[in-house]
Design a protein around this motif. Structure first.
Motif, PDB file in Angstrom:
ATOM      1  N   ARG A 129       0.754  -1.098   0.084  1.00  0.00           N
ATOM      2  CA  ARG A 129      -0.050   0.026   0.095  1.00  0.00           C
ATOM      3  C   ARG A 129       0.818   1.228  -0.097  1.00  0.00           C
ATOM      4  O   ARG A 129       1.873   1.260   0.624  1.00  0.00           O
ATOM      5  N   ALA A 144       0.839   5.206   1.245  1.00  0.00           N
ATOM      6  CA  ALA A 144       0.082   5.999   2.258  1.00  0.00           C
ATOM      7  C   ALA A 144       1.109   7.101   2.755  1.00  0.00           C
ATOM      8  O   ALA A 144       2.173   7.195   2.865  1.00  0.00           O
ATOM      9  N   HIS A 189      -7.379  11.621   9.181  1.00  0.00           N
ATOM     10  CA  HIS A 189      -7.234  10.576   8.296  1.00  0.00           C
ATOM     11  C   HIS A 189      -7.905   9.451   9.301  1.00  0.00           C
ATOM     12  O   HIS A 189      -8.892   8.610   8.990  1.00  0.00           O
ATOM     13  N   LEU A 207     -11.496   7.585   9.773  1.00  0.00           N
ATOM     14  CA  LEU A 207     -11.717   5.917   9.686  1.00  0.00           C
ATOM     15  C   LEU A 207     -12.301   5.257  10.820  1.00  0.00           C
ATOM     16  O   LEU A 207     -13.252   4.568  10.802  1.00  0.00           O
ATOM     17  N   ASN A 224      -3.960   2.553   7.003  1.00  0.00           N
ATOM     18  CA  ASN A 224      -5.376   1.964   6.837  1.00  0.00           C
ATOM     19  C   ASN A 224      -6.477   2.748   5.839  1.00  0.00           C
ATOM     20  O   ASN A 224      -6.069   3.915   5.581  1.00  0.00           O
ATOM     21  N   THR A 225      -7.336   2.129   5.417  1.00  0.00           N
ATOM     22  CA  THR A 225      -8.374   2.603   4.495  1.00  0.00           C
ATOM     23  C   THR A 225      -9.789   2.198   4.924  1.00  0.00           C
ATOM     24  O   THR A 225      -9.802   1.363   5.620  1.00  0.00           O
ATOM     25  N   ASP A 226     -10.560   2.575   4.006  1.00  0.00           N
ATOM     26  CA  ASP A 226     -12.011   2.119   4.332  1.00  0.00           C
ATOM     27  C   ASP A 226     -12.097   0.661   4.160  1.00  0.00           C
ATOM     28  O   ASP A 226     -13.164   0.063   4.604  1.00  0.00           O
TER      29      ASP A 226
END
Length: 362
Positions: free
Chosen positions: A2, A4, A273, A277, A332-334
């Motif tokens: 990922r 970020a 951010h 989340l 981290n993400t949705d």
């Protein structure tokens, strides 16, 4: 892999356990790997690590809003808190928060045979109770459930003359901080600071240095470490480096790559951010609002079974204080939110099914 905030992370989907172990950016992991190869190949030199110690120290100072000369490096939070606790005179009354992480509270409680007393009060009562004590020691963000201490109130406590020790292990790296008002600011690097375990720092104010004995005094704490290797007299650094320990080299290499990058970010943006989340996660589960990326969730069944079910679904969290602890960091993400919510709902349905129908009372 990922991406970020400009860095790459080999973090898997569903990893929501930064409050236990942070995942390093690739540049930090690769730096440690290179250093291991240099070590294995006989290419490492002891003075060569001074650069990494210095860069990590300066970046930590920036992250908590203090001068670099006020920062000592160590190996763990409890080791650094222990220096403070062991320096207290007999009769000192220490105030802590009920249920705080024991790396903050145990070093003080261990001084009871010297006449040091340690009292716990609820986190929300800490500021009001401070005037009846000689020192306040608390985590800025609570490990178990993410509650945030009243930092403004604690600053007022410090300004009225009561020393304050803050552990920012669960805060630094996502929460913008300026803590030059605190007497001691302690932090372990292996969580939100995305550094190897074995890296930690403590910022000491001028008042704190006058009250803290360098019980771990050693060659590396000298004004020029390479000239304080042998013999007396004692000749320690004039600044906070007098509290340094001989550094954990590999940990400092990783920290010297993660911390400067973190210190260069807009932490207000990072905070938005991670809190966004966490807010979406809470909303999906019908939980109340919170101001932290650490979310404590009642388990929908026996915790060991639920943890196994979550792990099977690719969700990594922790068990703390009788609940499930999820933590959201900048990588981290949705997608992580969706996976965790789905896994929790599935584990709840499975736990209910395995429990069978509930018969009516006779």
């Amino acid at each position: 892999m990922r991406s970020a905030f400009g860095q790459d992370f080999a973090v898997p989907v569903g990893y929501l356990n930064t409050a236990s172990i942070g995942i390093p950016p690739a540049l930090a992991a690769e730096a440690v790997e290179r250093d291991i190869r240099d070590w294995a190949g006989g290419r490492s030199t002891a003075p060569g690590y001074d650069r990494w110690v210095g860069e990590a120290r300066a970046a930590f100072a920036s992250l908590v809003g203090v001068a670099t000369s006020d920062v000592a490096e160590g190996a763990s939070a409890s080791q650094l808190v222990g220096l403070v606790a062991a320096s207290l005179p007999p009769g000192t009354r220490v105030l802590t928060a009920a249920g705080d992480f024991t790396s903050v509270t145990f070093p003080f409680a261990a001084q009871r045979d010297r006449g040091v007393t340690t009292e716990e009060v609820e986190l929300d009562d800490l500021v009001a109770a401070a005037e009846d004590h000689d020192l306040v020691a608390v985590s800025a963000v609570q490990s178990a459930d993410g509650r945030i201490a009243d930092l403004a109130g604690l600053r007022a406590v410090a300004e009225r003359g009561t020393p304050v020790l803050l552990d920012v292990t669960q805060a630094a790296g996502w929460l913008p901080l300026r803590l030059d008002w605190a007497d001691w600011v302690v932090c372990a690097g292996y969580k939100w600071l995305l550094s190897p375990r074995g890296s930690a720092w403590m910022a000491l104010s001028e008042r704190a240095r006058s009250r803290t004995v360098p019980h771990a005094a050693n060659w590396y704490a000298g004004e020029d470490p390479w000239r304080t290797v042998y013999g007396l007299p004692l000749r320690l650094a004039a600044d906070a480096r007098a509290y340094d320990i001989s550094p954990v080299w590999l940990a400092q290499v990783g920290a010297a790559h993660s911390l400067p990058w973190l210190a260069g970010l807009d932490l207000a943006e990072v905070s938005r951010h991670v809190l966004g989340l966490a807010a979406r996660f809470r909303a999906e589960l019908g939980l109340g609002e919170g101001a932290s990326p650490i979310v404590s969730v009642p388990a929908p069944g026996p915790i060991p079974e639920v943890m196994d079910l979550l792990a099977g679904a690719g969700v990594r969290c922790a068990q703390r204080a009788g609940a499930l602890r999820f933590s959201f960091h900048l990588y981290n993400t949705d997608e992580d939110v969706r996976r965790a919510v789905h896994a929790l709902r599935a584990s709840g349905s499975r736990s209910a099914a395995e429990a069978g129908p509930v018969s009516a009372a006779p």
